[in-house]
Design a protein around this motif. Structure first.
Motif, PDB file in Angstrom:
ATOM      1  N   LEU A 163      24.382 -10.740  18.276  1.00  0.00           N
ATOM      2  CA  LEU A 163      24.733 -11.652  17.580  1.00  0.00           C
ATOM      3  C   LEU A 163      23.548 -12.254  16.612  1.00  0.00           C
ATOM      4  N   PHE A 164      22.315 -12.251  17.086  1.00  0.00           N
ATOM      5  CA  PHE A 164      21.107 -12.745  16.040  1.00  0.00           C
ATOM      6  C   PHE A 164      21.432 -11.731  14.862  1.00  0.00           C
ATOM      7  N   ARG A 165      21.224 -10.539  14.944  1.00  0.00           N
ATOM      8  CA  ARG A 165      21.019  -9.482  13.784  1.00  0.00           C
ATOM      9  C   ARG A 165      22.099  -9.719  12.974  1.00  0.00           C
ATOM     10  N   HIS A 166      23.589  -9.739  13.392  1.00  0.00           N
ATOM     11  CA  HIS A 166      24.802  -9.854  12.660  1.00  0.00           C
ATOM     12  C   HIS A 166      24.477 -11.233  11.854  1.00  0.00           C
ATOM     13  N   ALA A 167      23.866 -12.344  12.240  1.00  0.00           N
ATOM     14  CA  ALA A 167      23.721 -13.719  11.546  1.00  0.00           C
ATOM     15  C   ALA A 167      22.545 -13.727  10.773  1.00  0.00           C
ATOM     16  N   GLY A 168      21.523 -12.614  10.851  1.00  0.00           N
ATOM     17  CA  GLY A 168      20.531 -12.785  10.288  1.00  0.00           C
ATOM     18  C   GLY A 168      19.199 -13.611  10.801  1.00  0.00           C
ATOM     19  N   LEU A 169      19.480 -13.739  12.095  1.00  0.00           N
ATOM     20  CA  LEU A 169      18.312 -14.696  12.775  1.00  0.00           C
ATOM     21  C   LEU A 169      17.308 -13.836  13.346  1.00  0.00           C
ATOM     22  N   LEU A 170      16.424 -14.808  13.874  1.00  0.00           N
ATOM     23  CA  LEU A 170      15.055 -13.974  14.435  1.00  0.00           C
ATOM     24  C   LEU A 170      15.088 -14.589  15.861  1.00  0.00           C
ATOM     25  N   THR A 171      14.322 -14.162  16.740  1.00  0.00           N
ATOM     26  CA  THR A 171      14.102 -14.785  18.142  1.00  0.00           C
ATOM     27  C   THR A 171      12.625 -14.491  18.198  1.00  0.00           C
ATOM     28  N   HIS A 226      27.252   0.051  17.869  1.00  0.00           N
ATOM     29  CA  HIS A 226      28.136   1.039  17.659  1.00  0.00           C
ATOM     30  C   HIS A 226      29.432   1.067  18.606  1.00  0.00           C
ATOM     31  N   TRP A 227      28.982   0.190  19.619  1.00  0.00           N
ATOM     32  CA  TRP A 227      30.066   0.243  20.634  1.00  0.00           C
ATOM     33  C   TRP A 227      30.699  -1.314  20.618  1.00  0.00           C
ATOM     34  N   LEU A 228      30.111  -2.365  19.979  1.00  0.00           N
ATOM     35  CA  LEU A 228      30.439  -3.508  19.893  1.00  0.00           C
ATOM     36  C   LEU A 228      30.661  -4.021  18.331  1.00  0.00           C
ATOM     37  N   VAL A 229      31.732  -3.931  17.499  1.00  0.00           N
ATOM     38  CA  VAL A 229      31.589  -3.886  16.083  1.00  0.00           C
ATOM     39  C   VAL A 229      32.434  -5.415  15.965  1.00  0.00           C
ATOM     40  N   LEU A 230      31.305  -6.145  15.510  1.00  0.00           N
ATOM     41  CA  LEU A 230      31.729  -7.603  15.106  1.00  0.00           C
ATOM     42  C   LEU A 230      32.379  -7.879  13.610  1.00  0.00           C
ATOM     43  N   GLN A 231      33.197  -8.482  13.275  1.00  0.00           N
ATOM     44  CA  GLN A 231      33.822  -8.837  12.092  1.00  0.00           C
ATOM     45  C   GLN A 231      33.149 -10.080  11.411  1.00  0.00           C
ATOM     46  N   ALA A 232      32.907 -10.971  12.034  1.00  0.00           N
ATOM     47  CA  ALA A 232      32.102 -12.147  11.700  1.00  0.00           C
ATOM     48  C   ALA A 232      31.659 -13.083  12.864  1.00  0.00           C
ATOM     49  N   VAL A 233      30.492 -13.471  12.584  1.00  0.00           N
ATOM     50  CA  VAL A 233      29.694 -14.659  13.594  1.00  0.00           C
ATOM     51  C   VAL A 233      29.405 -15.832  13.181  1.00  0.00           C
ATOM     52  N   GLN A 234      29.717 -16.896  13.560  1.00  0.00           N
ATOM     53  CA  GLN A 234      29.347 -18.182  12.995  1.00  0.00           C
ATOM     54  C   GLN A 234      27.947 -18.333  13.538  1.00  0.00           C
TER      55      GLN A 234
END
Length: 203
Positions: free
Chosen positions: A32-40, A101-109
């Motif tokens: 989720l973080f990577r898809h949204a360009g976030l850091l931890t 590769h197992w969980l492909v996300l289209q979009a994440v708010q």
């Protein structure tokens, strides 16, 4: 101490399922973080910075960044903790690369990614902590300070995470940085509320 009041010990199966479940929760949060360009924060945050700045795969960076911390874990937390932590780090390094590769996300708010991902990561770390394991690095320091000084692991982790996020500011935009801070707060709130000294007795 009376045997009736002795802390129960986790079985090998208990620890195995905890390592798999806890690292899977964290890996899903990282997707989720990577898809949204976030850091931890923590060593995962350092690995994210390396990934964004150099293109080094997150899994490889996370594994390498944790290597120096195993000596501290061995000396301060013991062999059993160190071996379980090494296994958790290795598993998360693999899952972080395989899960997209197992969980492909289209979009994440992005706001959901920050809050939902932070809570997922906090739950995953909580599972690992309660089975005397961690994801290495700064988790080791937080747990050691809780055991030795009585400082809440969530509070220590929050301070460290915010420092890592501020250091990462040159590689992310202001909105991503703000959302990353919200994610760190969500993560550490879950730890601070649920992981208090003496609340969980199993080892």
């Amino acid at each position: 101490m009376n045997a009736l009041h002795a802390a129960p010990r986790h079985s090998a199966f208990d620890d195995l399922q905890a390592l798999v479940t806890g690292t899977l929760f964290v890996a899903m949060a990282l997707v989720l973080f990577r898809h949204a360009g976030l850091l931890t924060g923590g060593t995962a945050g350092i690995a994210f910075v390396l990934h964004y700045a150099t293109g080094l795969p997150f899994g490889a960076g996370f594994f390498l960044v944790n290597l120096p911390f195993y000596l501290l874990a061995w000396r301060r937390m013991g062999r059993r903790f160190t071996l379980k932590t090494f296994a958790a780090v290795a598993l998360l390094s693999a899952l972080a690369e395989l899960l997209p590769h197992w969980l492909v996300l289209q979009a994440v708010q992005p706001l959901f990614a920050a809050l939902g991902g932070g809570l997922l990561m906090g739950a995953g770390l909580l599972i690992l902590f309660r089975h005397h394991a961690s994801l290495g690095g700064l988790n080791v320091l937080a747990l050691w300070l809780q055991e030795r000084r009585g400082w809440r692991a969530g509070h220590v982790q929050m301070a460290v995470d915010l420092a890592v996020l501020l250091a990462a500011a040159p590689w992310v935009g202001p909105l991503q940085l703000l959302l990353s801070v919200l994610g760190a707060l969500a993560l550490n709130l879950a730890l601070a509320v649920n992981h208090k000294p003496g609340r969980y007795a199993a080892v």
